[in-house]
Design a protein around this motif. Structure first.
Motif, short mmCIF file in Angstrom:
data_model
loop_
_atom_site.label_atom_id
_atom_site.label_comp_id
_atom_site.label_asym_id
_atom_site.label_seq_id
_atom_site.Cartn_x
_atom_site.Cartn_y
_atom_site.Cartn_z
N MET A 249 -4.00 21.44 11.08
CA MET A 249 -4.95 22.37 11.27
C MET A 249 -6.26 21.65 12.48
SD MET A 249 -6.36 23.50 8.19
CE MET A 249 -4.31 23.75 8.12
N ALA A 250 -5.67 21.13 12.99
CA ALA A 250 -5.42 21.08 14.78
C ALA A 250 -6.04 22.60 15.82
CB ALA A 250 -4.84 20.39 15.63
N GLY A 251 -5.14 23.59 14.41
CA GLY A 251 -5.10 25.24 15.33
C GLY A 251 -6.69 25.42 15.22
N PRO A 252 -6.97 26.64 15.93
CA PRO A 252 -8.36 27.25 15.90
C PRO A 252 -8.67 28.05 14.23
CG PRO A 252 -7.10 28.31 17.64
CD PRO A 252 -6.30 26.79 16.94
N THR A 253 -9.30 27.82 13.72
CA THR A 253 -9.93 28.41 11.85
C THR A 253 -9.05 29.20 11.52
OG1 THR A 253 -11.87 26.80 11.93
CG2 THR A 253 -11.42 27.88 9.95
N PRO A 254 -8.98 30.47 12.20
CA PRO A 254 -8.31 31.85 12.11
C PRO A 254 -7.36 31.73 11.36
CG PRO A 254 -9.51 32.12 14.00
CD PRO A 254 -9.82 30.93 13.56
N ILE A 255 -5.87 30.90 12.41
CA ILE A 255 -4.94 30.92 11.88
C ILE A 255 -4.76 29.17 11.05
CG2 ILE A 255 -4.51 30.76 14.18
CD1 ILE A 255 -3.98 27.76 14.35
N SER A 256 -5.88 28.76 10.67
CA SER A 256 -5.14 27.35 9.16
C SER A 256 -5.86 28.92 8.21
CB SER A 256 -6.64 26.37 9.48
OG SER A 256 -6.29 26.21 10.68
N ALA A 257 -6.84 29.66 8.64
CA ALA A 257 -6.71 30.78 7.21
C ALA A 257 -5.44 31.44 7.32
CB ALA A 257 -7.79 32.05 7.47
N LEU A 258 -5.24 32.18 8.06
CA LEU A 258 -4.26 33.36 8.33
C LEU A 258 -2.71 32.30 7.46
CD1 LEU A 258 -3.03 35.67 7.98
CD2 LEU A 258 -2.43 35.88 10.68
N ILE A 259 -2.40 31.98 8.58
CA ILE A 259 -0.89 30.93 8.30
C ILE A 259 -0.34 30.38 7.55
CG2 ILE A 259 1.12 29.79 9.79
CD1 ILE A 259 -0.49 30.69 12.45
N HIS A 260 -1.75 29.40 7.31
CA HIS A 260 -1.35 28.37 7.07
C HIS A 260 -2.34 28.13 4.88
CE1 HIS A 260 -1.67 26.38 10.78
NE2 HIS A 260 0.31 26.38 10.36
N ALA A 261 -2.59 29.31 4.48
CA ALA A 261 -2.85 29.72 4.07
C ALA A 261 -2.49 31.00 3.23
CB ALA A 261 -4.65 29.92 3.77
N ALA A 262 -2.25 31.75 3.93
CA ALA A 262 -2.46 33.33 3.10
C ALA A 262 -1.14 33.25 3.53
CB ALA A 262 -3.10 34.37 3.36
N THR A 263 0.01 32.98 4.48
CA THR A 263 1.67 33.82 4.52
C THR A 263 2.51 33.27 4.84
OG1 THR A 263 0.07 33.96 7.12
CG2 THR A 263 0.32 35.96 5.08
N MET A 264 2.35 32.32 5.99
CA MET A 264 3.14 31.83 6.64
C MET A 264 4.06 30.49 4.99
SD MET A 264 4.89 29.38 9.85
CE MET A 264 4.39 27.83 9.27
N VAL A 265 2.70 29.68 5.02
CA VAL A 265 3.25 29.08 3.42
C VAL A 265 3.77 29.29 2.44
CG1 VAL A 265 1.62 27.32 4.20
CG2 VAL A 265 0.76 28.85 2.94
N THR A 266 3.57 31.25 2.35
CA THR A 266 4.16 31.69 1.17
C THR A 266 5.72 32.01 1.04
OG1 THR A 266 2.98 33.18 1.55
CG2 THR A 266 2.29 31.93 -0.19
#
Lengths: 629, 103, 493
Positions: A249-266
């Motif tokens: 979560m240290a990264g800027p919020t857009p990446i939390s939204a994209l990477i760590h919510a919707a895409t990479m983690v899936t």
């Protein structure tokens, strides 16, 4: 059916990345380029990818034949034949659809969020690259090409988490993400290699593996299944490889939204679904996966109840929901798991974006209690956030209800009552901590007047679009119980998922139970937090508050010990022992030489003595050999 | 003639004395004298065998040896003078410039 | 010119070096002429590369008697293996010049040229005495470079590395002579061509074992394999950048190549018998050196360990006895040469500018020098084996290879995925990214010629990573043929 369009889906964001990257280097070296250029390139390319995906979707819907596209032979040695080939079957297109759509929306959001940041161009280059890698992952025809995308998203995740690299915290978080991911990747590669040899080297693309799966023994398949799942554990932040996600979560919020919510983690869930032909034969492994998912879901939910950083709460929430997805795919309900991926992408991305909007408005404050104290009122943000929270809590008719309930019903049907119990309890916790978050940040009275703030259109537009999805997406898989057509399940029929066969009455009861539990969670949260005294904020203490000390444990077990071993190898083994031996040899030689040097003492008489001795020996020898004649 | 053994023995004894003298004495003159002693011992040896075998070879070699001894004397004595001038003493143990210094 | 092109490629640098040595020209002229020479060599090698046909025979052969009485011939030629490595060397050397451009003396450039001759000659020799000749020629200029232009305890370092390597060479030389004599005893004629020497059948098992060890000592020291690696610690730390680059990117590869070209065909049964040991040593080195690299504070020493780690992994691939492993190993040879070579050269630039060698004193480079950081990051990820780069293809193939050889070892081999990542990323964070006041601020970004020099490498990293097939095609037949030969020979003996 062959099509030239699959690669274009990937090439569009890839080109965007290269273009933005090149322009950015130019921007910092020579002349500044206005932000709008980067923004345009950065947002148009995902949109193009989305359009292509949409086109292929409609064609697939009509004709039903899978798309293939072979670019070239990547590697061909002695039976190991890997082609740069893409597969556009229903599963892949399904994933690509929401990845490109949600991705595109988040790119738009990022334009507003990252405004005036000096690394604006670099951000979009990385962001586009991420999208391209994710698409490679999803559209790949064989696990090696998938791995290229798999690692690609890992690297982009590293680059983006460490975006503000001058602070070492951020880079450490990026490192942690990358390395923990890599531990998972170790498992993935081993799984692929095991599978390849177990199938008698008959080819590594998914279609031929599916056909030949019977060749391998169950034991080997189980081994491969576990190894592959280790990769999923790392990528999708399940226990025990989850520690990177909160730090990310240290990264800027857009990446939390994209990477760590919707895409990479899936990606982990997708991978298990992709390998469904492997997992359906090894039910014990599937059960193992489901349990890991359940444990992760519960664990994360417990921790989330005491977190005070808004993004970390959402991060743990993601881990928890991912757990649900794995329960589903572990039990063989692949399409249910993927449906939850789908709905989750919408509401989680929206939640993160909303959180980001609030963070921005409050000048990068992330502690929920402080945010409450200095609250500004942004109507759209508040409304969409509420929608998101309701959806994730599983209240009908929002989407979260349908997808989560399907999973719980699956567990019940399989008579895995422990799993069901964990799932239901976690649902309670989910409702609780999410509404805790909502009430504190948006509702609890702080003794101030209401301050209004405007929201950038680039932020509100995606939020609104996603809100529509969060509300209505559930209807795409409307269960038969309500006389729906469960289109998503039908679409993903290739996965031969298990189907729900409970009686309608059982299902109604289960649904009622889920709703009741969620309502209970909301009620408890309301009682505790809707009128919370903000002067006495909660802090992160105690076992739960300290996340069960797992991070510290890992640090001790792995980081510290590795450093000690490294120093041991370097200072003791290498310098003292191995090099010691080498130096001893050389020292012995030198010493021996010094001893011999005593003979050369410069004194003439000694030399005369040596000559005498030498000649005597020579003559003696000659004499004894000549005497024979 | 049994005295052959006697002459040979005397010659060997003289040679040995000379050899030991070269090695164990430190004074250069004594070394020189020992060398001369060795040469003369060999001369005796050669002449003895020449007489025994009634052969002129031994005598010829003996004469050559004497000549060489004389030449050697000249050079040796000049070198002794030079050495004395450089160090002021005639102890061979002090001429150790060619020794390697051991650190 | 056709078949003589190889001789030209070998001797041109030495010839130019001699001419430059006796003419007292300025440093800039010496450097420029040396650079042009390497470009000419590159063109010639390119011509050879394109003219090579991917079958399994030796091509461009020259075979001329040299020392007639002992059957030593001037016998050179290329096949898939040597050609690929030759191409790699030909590209790497000119571009390295671009990164070493300023601040060197005449002797530096002359030594670089001489090393090129030595390395090329060793690579192309098919007569074992000729190979030994070039092997020694390769060592001496490096000795001079480290001793004259190094830092720290340079005299001690250069003597240590030279004597250590020569000790190995001596063992090998004894073995070579023994082979020559055996050949004479068996066939009545002297010959040192390796194709003839492989025909010797009169050795007892004992003899073969000791001869094998003799060769192995030389190569194990060069590669380096545990436990013959301790020279790298001081050497890489104290040697000048050019020498480090040559040692790590090029000469170590010669060790690998020599194992493949000479050691294995001469003693295939021993090779097959002890291959498990060697795979184990290779994997052990991979992990051991990788862990030891973690706590290093001197950047060059850390890279020395990293280099040794990869080279051990390459060795494991070679000893895995199958196509995947050997092709992977060769691919990693190239990938490693590019990535590690680039990193060493970049560190050299860093050192020249800031005078700092220790990680704890560095920091904040990224802000000062973004292009430097960009290329550094690319090479770093290639070293880690990120998919999309050639490092990944290589490591993947070696994992497959070791796995086919032995499943458990295959599992251990996969650890390579983790090894480099840990210390590289940590180093990158501390040395390059993190903000820090201090001498690092003196760092300038890369100049145009340096960027131009590194550009082909960056392109190759990605080209070989995204489209490996054409590169592998060139040498796959050689490898397949080689493997069947070896296994056949090994079974027969």
């Amino acid at each position: 059916m062959h099509t030239p369009y699959l690669v274009l889906i990937i090439l569009a964001p890839l080109l965007g990345a290269l273009l933005n990257g090149g322009l950015y280097l130019y921007h910092i070296k020579r002349k500044a380029i206005p932000e709008i250029i980067f923004a345009l390139i950065g947002t148009i390319t995902p949109f193009i990818a989305f359009i292509f995906t949409l086109l292929l979707f409609f064609e697939l819907k009509d004709t039903g034949t899978t798309f293939h596209q072979t670019l070239f032979t990547w590697l061909n040695i002695n039976g190991l034949n890997i082609e740069m080939k893409f597969l556009g079957d229903k599963l892949a297109i399904f994933m690509a659809m929401f990845v490109t759509f949600v991705g595109w929306l988040i790119h738009i959001y990022a334009v507003g969020y990252m405004k005036k940041d000096e690394g604006f161009g670099k951000f979009f280059a990385y962001f586009n690259l991420f999208l391209a890698s994710m698409l490679i992952l999803v559209l790949a025809d064989n696990p090696i090409i998938m791995f290229i995308g798999w690692e690609g998203v890992g690297v982009c995740s590293y680059l983006l988490i460490s975006f503000y690299y001058t602070e070492s915290q951020n880079v450490m978080a990026g490192n942690k993400a990358f390395i923990v991911n890599r531990v998972g990747d170790l498992g993935f590669i081993l799984g692929v290699v095991t599978l390849f040899f177990a199938l008698g080297k008959t080819g590594l693309d998914f279609t031929s593996m599916q056909e030949n799966i019977g060749v391998a023994t169950t034991g080997t398949l189980a081994l491969a299944g576990v190894l592959l799942f280790i990769g999923a554990m790392g990528k999708s932040a399940q226990v025990p490889l989850y520690v990177w996600l909160p730090d990310a979560m240290a990264g800027p919020t857009p990446i939390s939204a994209l990477i760590h919510a919707a895409t990479m983690v899936t990606a982990g869930v997708y991978m298990v679904a992709r390998f469904h032909f492997l997992y359906t034969g090894i039910e014990e492994i599937g059960l193992f996966i489901a349990y890991i998912g359940a444990i992760s879901a519960l664990f994360a939910a417990i921790i989330a109840t005491r977190q005070t950083d808004i993004k970390k709460i959402l991060a743990y929430s993601t881990m928890s929901q991912l757990g649900y997805m794995f329960i589903a795919v572990g039990l063989g309900f692949y399409s249910s798991g993927l449906f939850h991926v789908f709905t989750h992408a919408f509401f989680k991305a929206m939640l993160f974006m909303g959180a980001g909007a609030v963070i921005l408005a409050l000048h990068h404050e992330q502690n929920i209690f402080k945010m409450a104290k200095h609250r500004v009122y942004q109507p759209i943000v508040k409304a969409t956030f509420l929608i998101g929270v309701i959806a994730i809590a599983g209240i009908p008719p929002f989407s979260g209800f349908f997808s989560k309930d399907a999973i719980l019903a699956a567990a019940f049907q399989k008579e895995e009552f422990l799993l069901y119990g964990i799932g239901i309890f976690t649902a309670f916790l989910t409702a609780f901590y999410m509404f805790r978050l909502y009430f504190i940040v948006f509702v609890a009275p702080n003794g101030h007047d209401v301050h209004y703030a405007s929201t950038d259109k680039t932020i509100s537009f995606p939020l609104l679009v996603l809100a529509i999805g969060a509300i209505f997406a559930g209807f795409l898989n409307f269960p038969a119980v309500f006389a729906g057509e469960h289109q998503v399940d039908t679409w993903l029929a290739q996965l031969q998922s298990a189907t729900l066969t409970l009686s309608h009455s059982t299902e109604y009861i289960l649904m009622a139970a889920s709703v009741a539990v969620a309502a209970l969670g909301i009620l408890v949260a309301y009682i505790k937090y809707a009128k919370f005294n903000l002067e006495v904020p909660e802090t992160e203490e105690g076992i739960i508050g300290n996340k069960f000390y797992i991070d510290e444990l890992y640090h001790l077990l792995f980081v510290k010990s590795l450093k000690k071993i490294s120093t041991f190898f370097d200072k003791v083994v290498d310098e003292k022992i191995v090099d010691g031996m080498v130096m001893t040899v050389s020292r012995e030689f030198v010493d021996f030489g010094k001893k011999l040097a005593f003979l050369q003492n410069g004194n003439v008489r000694f030399y005369a003595l040596y000559m005498l001795i030498g000649m005597s020996c020579a003559f003696l020898y000659l004499y004894t050999t000549l005497i024979g004649q | 003639m049994t005295s052959l053994l006697g002459y040979a023995t005397v010659s060997m004894i003289l040679f040995s004395i000379g050899a030991i003298g070269v090695i164990s004495r430190r004074n250069i003159f004594v070394i020189y004298m020992s060398i001369e002693l060795m040469l003369n011992a060999i001369n005796l040896f050669l002449v003895t065998f020449a007489r025994y075998h009634l052969n002129m070879d031994g005598h010829v070699i003996s004469m050559i040896v004497v000549a060489i001894a004389a030449a050697e004397a000249a050079i040796f004595l000049s070198v002794i003078i030079l050495l004395f001038r450089s160090k002021g003493k005639l102890d061979t143990d002090i001429f150790t410039e060619l020794k390697q210094e051991v650190e | 010119m056709g078949t003589d092109i190889l001789s030209f490629i070998i001797f041109l640098p030495a010839f130019v070096a001699f001419v430059l040595m006796i003419s007292t020209t300025k440093v800039e002229d010496v450097r420029n002429i040396a650079f042009i020479t390497t470009i000419i060599i590159l063109v010639l090698v390119l011509k050879t590369y394109l003219g090579y046909e991917p079958n399994s025979e030796m091509q461009f052969v020259t075979n001329v008697p040299w020392i007639l009485n002992y059957g030593i011939n001037y016998y050179i030629g290329v096949d898939g293996f040597s050609l690929t490595i030759l191409m790699m060397i030909a590209i790497l050397i000119p571009t390295s010049y671009l990164l070493l451009w300023d601040g060197r003396t005449k002797g530096y450039w002359i030594n670089m040229l001489m090393v090129q001759t030595g390395v090329t000659g060793a690579l192309l020799s098919l007569d074992i005495i000729l190979f030994y000749f070039f092997w020694e020629v390769m060592l001496l200029p490096v000795f001079l470079m480290i001793g004259n232009f190094g830092t720290g305890n340079k005299i001690f370092t250069t003597i240590k590395v030279t004597v250590y390597t020569m000790f190995g060479s001596l063992m090998m030389f004894v073995a070579i002579l023994y082979l020559g004599v055996a050949h004479f005893e068996e066939f009545g004629t002297w010959s040192f061509q390796y194709s003839d020497l492989t025909q010797i059948t009169i050795f007892s098992y004992q003899e073969k074992f000791w001869l094998f060890l003799g060769f192995l000592t030389a190569f194990a020291i060069k590669i380096p394999l545990f436990p013959f690696h301790t020279w790298i610690m001081d050497t890489y730390k104290n040697a000048p950048t050019g020498a480090v680059f040559l040692l790590s990117s090029i000469m170590a590869k010669l060790g690998i190549y020599a194992v493949v070209r000479f050691m294995i065909p001469l003693f295939p049964d021993i090779y097959i018998q002890f291959s498990s040991w060697f795979v184990f040593i290779g994997l052990f080195g991979l992990i051991y050196f990788g862990i030891a690299a973690l706590m290093q504070d001197d950047i060059k020493r850390m890279f020395a360990y990293s280099s040794a780690s990869h080279l051990s992994f390459i060795a494991a691939g070679i000893f895995s006895l199958n196509e995947y492993g050997i092709i992977g190993a060769l691919y990693l040879v190239i990938a490693h040469a590019i990535a590690t070579g680039a990193l060493f050269l970049l560190i050299g630039v860093l050192y020249d500018q800031t005078g700092i060698k220790t990680i704890k004193d560095l920091g904040g480079i990224a802000k000062q020098a973004p292009i430097f950081t960009f290329i550094f990051a690319i090479m770093l990820f290639a070293n880690i084996g990120l998919p999309g780069t050639n490092g990944f293809v290589a490591e993947l193939l070696i994992i497959f290879g070791v796995f086919e050889f032995n499943q458990v070892m295959g599992y251990i081999a996969a650890i390579t995925v983790l090894v480099s990542a840990s210390f590289m990323l940590w180093m990158f964070q501390r040395a390059i990214l993190q903000k820090k006041e201090g001498p690092a601020l003196k760092m300038r970004d890369l100049k145009v010629k340096e960027i131009l020099g590194l550009a082909p490498w960056v392109i190759l990293v990605f080209l070989m990573g995204v489209y490996p097939e054409p590169f592998i095609d060139k040498f796959e037949p050689s490898v397949a043929h080689y493997l069947t030969d070896i296994l056949k020979l090994g079974a027969a003996k």
